[in-house]
Design an enzyme around this catalytic site. Structure first.
Site, PDB file in Angstrom:
ATOM      1  N   GLY A  29       0.828  -1.215   0.000  1.00 26.78           N
ATOM      2  CA  GLY A  29       0.000   0.000   0.000  1.00 26.78           C
ATOM      3  C   GLY A  29       0.857   1.258   0.000  1.00 26.78           C
ATOM      4  O   GLY A  29       2.085   1.211  -0.070  1.00 26.78           O
ATOM      5  N   SER A  30       0.169   2.397   0.143  1.00 27.77           N
ATOM      6  CA  SER A  30       0.860   3.693   0.032  1.00 27.77           C
ATOM      7  C   SER A  30       1.431   4.158   1.369  1.00 27.77           C
ATOM      8  O   SER A  30       2.375   4.941   1.419  1.00 27.77           O
ATOM      9  CB  SER A  30      -0.132   4.735  -0.480  1.00 27.77           C
ATOM     10  OG  SER A  30      -1.197   4.860   0.452  1.00 27.77           O
ATOM     11  N   ASP A  82       2.586  -2.967   8.359  1.00 30.04           N
ATOM     12  CA  ASP A  82       1.688  -3.091   7.220  1.00 30.04           C
ATOM     13  C   ASP A  82       0.558  -2.071   7.339  1.00 30.04           C
ATOM     14  O   ASP A  82       0.306  -1.517   8.419  1.00 30.04           O
ATOM     15  CB  ASP A  82       1.095  -4.516   7.185  1.00 30.04           C
ATOM     16  CG  ASP A  82       0.547  -4.877   5.802  1.00 30.04           C
ATOM     17  OD1 ASP A  82       0.224  -6.065   5.594  1.00 30.04           O
ATOM     18  OD2 ASP A  82       0.437  -3.961   4.952  1.00 30.04           O
ATOM     19  N   GLY A  98      -5.558  -3.607  -1.347  1.00 25.46           N
ATOM     20  CA  GLY A  98      -4.533  -3.675  -2.389  1.00 25.46           C
ATOM     21  C   GLY A  98      -4.357  -5.072  -2.965  1.00 25.46           C
ATOM     22  O   GLY A  98      -3.401  -5.339  -3.691  1.00 25.46           O
ATOM     23  N   GLU A 104       0.199 -10.911   2.943  1.00 25.30           N
ATOM     24  CA  GLU A 104       0.192 -10.095   4.166  1.00 25.30           C
ATOM     25  C   GLU A 104      -0.132 -10.962   5.372  1.00 25.30           C
ATOM     26  O   GLU A 104       0.480 -10.847   6.431  1.00 25.30           O
ATOM     27  CB  GLU A 104      -0.832  -8.967   4.032  1.00 25.30           C
ATOM     28  CG  GLU A 104      -0.415  -7.898   3.037  1.00 25.30           C
ATOM     29  CD  GLU A 104      -1.503  -6.876   2.764  1.00 25.30           C
ATOM     30  OE1 GLU A 104      -2.692  -7.170   2.987  1.00 25.30           O
ATOM     31  OE2 GLU A 104      -1.153  -5.759   2.324  1.00 25.30           O
TER      32      GLU A 104
HETATM   33  O1  DER Z   1      -4.368  -4.229   1.107  1.00 20.97           O
HETATM   34  C1  DER Z   1      -3.982  -3.893   2.235  1.00 20.97           C
HETATM   35  O2  DER Z   1      -4.346  -4.421   3.292  1.00 20.97           O
HETATM   36  C2  DER Z   1      -3.015  -2.780   2.288  1.00 20.97           C
HETATM   37  O3  DER Z   1      -2.298  -2.770   3.453  1.00 20.97           O
HETATM   38  C3  DER Z   1      -3.683  -1.498   1.915  1.00 20.97           C
HETATM   39  O4  DER Z   1      -5.057  -1.585   1.767  1.00 20.97           O
HETATM   40  C4  DER Z   1      -3.369  -0.270   2.730  1.00 20.97           C
HETATM   41  O5  DER Z   1      -3.360   0.708   1.772  1.00 20.97           O
HETATM   42  P1  DER Z   1      -2.940   2.205   2.023  1.00 20.97           P
HETATM   43  O6  DER Z   1      -1.770   2.176   2.985  1.00 20.97           O
HETATM   44  O7  DER Z   1      -2.548   2.683   0.666  1.00 20.97           O
HETATM   45  O8  DER Z   1      -4.146   2.881   2.590  1.00 20.97           O
END
Ligand code: DER
Length: 230
Positions: A29-30, A82, A98, A104
């Site tokens: 993710g970002s 994460d 994501g 994960e």
């Molecule tokens: O897919 C996931 O669980 C990722 O961690 C993600 O959804 C988190 O995304 P973000 O940091 O871009 O909000």
């Protein structure tokens, strides 16, 4: 939002990186980008091995010149950082926005400590309150029709096969070659129970409900402060 994410990540790293850390898990993710940004400043980081949670996570590790490892060679992870799509009052999470939820969750079960980093939008009381796209579920492609039917039987009105990004005809395909179904169950009172019900459906590879797996969550707020749930 970016400043908020950065604040949360820097604090999360400073408060959760053991001096003796040898193997670190990096999520997708970002937001997790700012975790790597902080780690790069830590002395001795060049000796640490990093496990990714998907293609994007691997690229983040490699492009920053960090040592890349895999679960076969490094099955014991000291700490993992994460992102998440939503975190409730009891540190249950929805993850998989994501489409990386399988790897994960693998890292989540290999690590001694899983730390979530997010902005304040993800900080919720109950799952389903903010994240209305539904619980992401990774499924074996040939079983997706059956899984859709079973999810309706479980009470999801309109489970949806996640389609690919523009320029990709057909459904999204995960790093593991599977499909993603997003299943909205409204507000989720008993995440652990719902997780188990979904996981038992034949064809389900993994479910984007992480229940009782998170040690702490750091949320960056618009005013630059950080809320910590433990
Ligand atoms: O897919 C996931 O669980 C990722 O961690 C993600 O959804 C988190 O995304 P973000 O940091 O871009 O909000």
């Amino acid at each position: 939002i970016e400043l908020a994410k950065r604040q949360a990540c820097h604090m999360a790293v400073d408060e959760n990186l053991p001096k003796s850390a040898k193997v670190i898990g990096i999520g997708s993710g970002s937001t997790v980008v700012y975790v790597v940004e902080r780690l790069l400043k830590k002395p001795g980081i060049e000796n640490v091995v990093f496990l990714p949670t998907g293609f994007q996570s691997k690229e983040l590790i490699v492009s920053n010149g960090l040592r890349l490892g895999d679960p076969d060679c490094y099955p014991d992870v000291d700490v993992a950082f994460d992102g998440a799509d939503e975190v409730d009052a009891n540190l249950n999470c929805i993850k998989g926005g994501g489409a990386c939820l399988f790897q994960e969750k693998l890292i989540a079960v290999l690590t001694k400590r899983l730390v979530i980093v997010a902005d304040s939008r993800k900080n919720s009381e109950k799952l389903g309150a903010y994240w209305v796209k539904g619980v992401p579920i990774e499924v074996v492609p040939m079983a997706y029709t059956f899984v859709l039917r079973e999810l309706k039987r479980l009470g999801c009105k309109e489970p949806k096969l996640r389609m690919g990004a523009p320029g990709k005809a057909g459904p999204l395909v995960t790093d593991n070659g599977n499909f993603i179904i997003d299943a909205n169950f409204g507000l989720i009172d008993k995440p652990e129970e719902l997780f188990k019900q979904i996981k038992l459906i034949i064809g389900v590879v993994e479910v984007g409900i992480f229940s009782q797996m998170i040690q702490s969550a750091y949320f960056g707020n618009p005013d630059g402060s950080v809320t910590v749930k433990k």
